[in-house]
Design an enzyme around this catalytic site. Structure first.
Site, PDB file in Angstrom:
ATOM      1  N   SER A   8       0.838  -1.199   0.000  1.00 53.13           N
ATOM      2  CA  SER A   8       0.000   0.000   0.000  1.00 53.13           C
ATOM      3  C   SER A   8       0.872   1.246   0.000  1.00 53.13           C
ATOM      4  CB  SER A   8      -0.895   0.010   1.239  1.00 53.13           C
ATOM      5  OG  SER A   8      -1.451   1.302   1.401  1.00 53.13           O
ATOM      6  N   HIS A  32      -1.301  -1.265  -4.159  1.00 54.95           N
ATOM      7  CA  HIS A  32      -2.578  -0.982  -3.499  1.00 54.95           C
ATOM      8  C   HIS A  32      -2.697   0.526  -3.253  1.00 54.95           C
ATOM      9  CE1 HIS A  32      -5.960  -2.081  -0.773  1.00 54.95           C
ATOM     10  NE2 HIS A  32      -5.517  -1.088  -0.001  1.00 54.95           N
ATOM     11  N   ASP A  34      -4.946   3.528  -1.657  1.00 56.60           N
ATOM     12  CA  ASP A  34      -6.013   3.850  -0.712  1.00 56.60           C
ATOM     13  C   ASP A  34      -6.620   5.207  -1.034  1.00 56.60           C
ATOM     14  OD1 ASP A  34      -6.040   1.560   1.088  1.00 56.60           O
ATOM     15  OD2 ASP A  34      -3.992   2.181   1.584  1.00 56.60           O
ATOM     16  N   MET A  36      -9.224   7.877  -0.116  1.00 57.14           N
ATOM     17  CA  MET A  36     -10.034   8.280   1.050  1.00 57.14           C
ATOM     18  C   MET A  36     -10.548   9.697   0.828  1.00 57.14           C
ATOM     19  SD  MET A  36      -7.665   6.961   4.184  1.00 57.14           S
ATOM     20  CE  MET A  36      -6.736   5.422   4.124  1.00 57.14           C
ATOM     21  N   HIS A  65      -8.559   0.777  -3.655  1.00 58.23           N
ATOM     22  CA  HIS A  65      -9.434   0.518  -2.506  1.00 58.23           C
ATOM     23  C   HIS A  65     -10.153   1.828  -2.186  1.00 58.23           C
ATOM     24  CE1 HIS A  65      -9.512  -0.431   2.125  1.00 58.23           C
ATOM     25  NE2 HIS A  65     -10.718  -0.420   1.591  1.00 58.23           N
ATOM     26  N   MET A  67     -12.268   4.096  -0.184  1.00 59.12           N
ATOM     27  CA  MET A  67     -12.878   4.388   1.119  1.00 59.12           C
ATOM     28  C   MET A  67     -13.546   5.747   0.990  1.00 59.12           C
ATOM     29  SD  MET A  67      -9.744   2.916   3.364  1.00 59.12           S
ATOM     30  CE  MET A  67      -8.670   3.015   1.934  1.00 59.12           C
ATOM     31  N   MET A 136     -11.379  -6.217   6.087  1.00 59.35           N
ATOM     32  CA  MET A 136     -10.484  -5.249   6.746  1.00 59.35           C
ATOM     33  C   MET A 136     -10.029  -5.787   8.098  1.00 59.35           C
ATOM     34  SD  MET A 136     -10.041  -2.675   4.724  1.00 59.35           S
ATOM     35  CE  MET A 136      -9.099  -1.669   5.889  1.00 59.35           C
ATOM     36  N   ASP A 174      -6.377  -6.473   4.784  1.00 54.21           N
ATOM     37  CA  ASP A 174      -5.765  -5.146   4.691  1.00 54.21           C
ATOM     38  C   ASP A 174      -5.808  -4.477   6.054  1.00 54.21           C
ATOM     39  OD1 ASP A 174      -4.891  -2.627   3.959  1.00 54.21           O
ATOM     40  OD2 ASP A 174      -6.699  -2.106   2.810  1.00 54.21           O
TER      41      ASP A 174
HETATM   42  C1  DX5 Z   1      -6.220   1.455   5.862  1.00 56.51           C
HETATM   43  C2  DX5 Z   1      -5.825   1.163   4.450  1.00 56.51           C
HETATM   44  C3  DX5 Z   1      -4.675   0.251   4.338  1.00 56.51           C
HETATM   45  C4  DX5 Z   1      -3.382   0.779   4.895  1.00 56.51           C
HETATM   46  C5  DX5 Z   1      -2.612  -0.381   5.417  1.00 56.51           C
HETATM   47  O1  DX5 Z   1      -7.423   2.148   5.855  1.00 56.51           O
HETATM   48  O2  DX5 Z   1      -6.898   0.586   3.741  1.00 56.51           O
HETATM   49  O3  DX5 Z   1      -4.477  -0.157   2.983  1.00 56.51           O
HETATM   50  O4  DX5 Z   1      -2.608   1.443   3.943  1.00 56.51           O
HETATM   51  O5  DX5 Z   1      -1.502   0.102   6.052  1.00 56.51           O
HETATM   52  P1  DX5 Z   1      -0.729  -0.750   7.139  1.00 56.51           P
HETATM   53  O6  DX5 Z   1      -0.219  -1.967   6.448  1.00 56.51           O
HETATM   54  O7  DX5 Z   1       0.345   0.166   7.592  1.00 56.51           O
HETATM   55  O8  DX5 Z   1      -1.712  -1.081   8.217  1.00 56.51           O
HETATM   56 ZN    ZN Z   2      -6.407  -0.320   1.744  1.00 56.63          ZN
END
Ligand code: DX5
Ligand code: ZN
Length: 228
Positions: A8, A32, A34, A36, A65, A67, A136, A174
């Site tokens: 990620s 990956h 993220d 948000m 992903h 969010m 998750m 994740d």
């Molecule tokens: C959290 C994200 C993850 C995050 C994971 O909301 O969806 O993808 O980047 O990071 P680590 O591996 O540091 O928990």
């Molecule tokens: Zn993620």
């Protein structure tokens, strides 16, 4: 089941995203991303313009992903832009079937994510619409959080549901996935592993991916390769 590692970039240096992506290009399977929006989760990261820019640079396929509060509106655009997988959250989607079909119609794999407090069973009938289920293992929103062991029984139940369904659906975990926790995830039946801090927090991110893969492979061997 094919074991895959998806670093990620949330834990990477955002000012040097393409260079950071290149560090894992030879050892990882996915990148990956993220996304948000500051509404579905409190954090705000990157959106479609940055994903489009990364698509031009990154050698690995992008696993987006989402969010975000309105995945029905935005998810198909990520697929059309060229993301190879687009995952929406069950808690946010108002029309998950329509949106999952739109993702596939735009040429991407379709993923559905569930938060730690969301059960997977209510989504069993949606499995034919899915290429990946994301369980998750932290509350979404931030990297570097502590892995939630309480989610592992749900990972096992999700693997059972997928096995009963019979299709080729990947099971992703994740959040807090590190060299220390990845074995538990693999034993519970996960086959796609996201790791942010565990990869980009390491001195050599490419080598960290190899170590994660080795640990998960060892756990699978111990469990007879079935993930159970
Ligand atoms: C959290 C994200 C993850 C995050 C994971 O909301 O969806 O993808 O980047 O990071 P680590 O591996 O540091 O928990
Ligand atoms: Zn993620």
């Amino acid at each position: 089941m094919t074991l895959q590692i998806a670093p990620s970039v949330l834990a990477a240096d955002f000012a040097r995203l393409a260079d950071e992506a290149a560090l894992v290009a030879d050892t990882a399977d996915w990148l990956h991303i993220d996304v948000m929006d500051g509404h579905f989760v409190p954090n705000l990261t990157i959106g479609l313009p940055v994903v489009a820019a990364l698509l031009k640079q990154a050698a690995l396929p992008l696993d987006c992903h989402l969010m975000i509060a309105d995945p029905d509106r935005w998810a198909p655009d990520y697929a059309s832009a060229g993301a190879r997988n687009v995952t929406i959250h069950a808690e946010a989607a108002k029309a998950p079937v329509r949106t999952l079909r739109a993702i596939r119609a735009a040429g991407a794999r379709a993923g559905l994510a569930v938060n730690p407090g969301t059960a997977v069973e209510p989504y069993a009938d949606l499995l034919p619409e899915l290429d990946m289920l994301l369980v998750m293992t932290v509350e979404p929103g931030f990297g570097g959080q502590r892995f939630l062991d309480l989610v592992l029984p749900k990972v096992r139940r999700a693997r059972d549901l997928i096995a009963r369904h019979g299709g080729e659906i990947w099971l992703q975990v994740d959040g807090g996935v590190t060299e220390e926790t990845i074995e538990r995830c693999a034993e519970a039946g996960a086959d796609v592993f996201v790791s942010g801090t565990g990869v980009f927090g390491a001195q050599d991110p490419g080598a960290a991916v190899e170590r994660l893969r080795a640990a998960a492979t060892a756990a699978w061997r111990r469990g007879g390769g079935s993930g159970g």
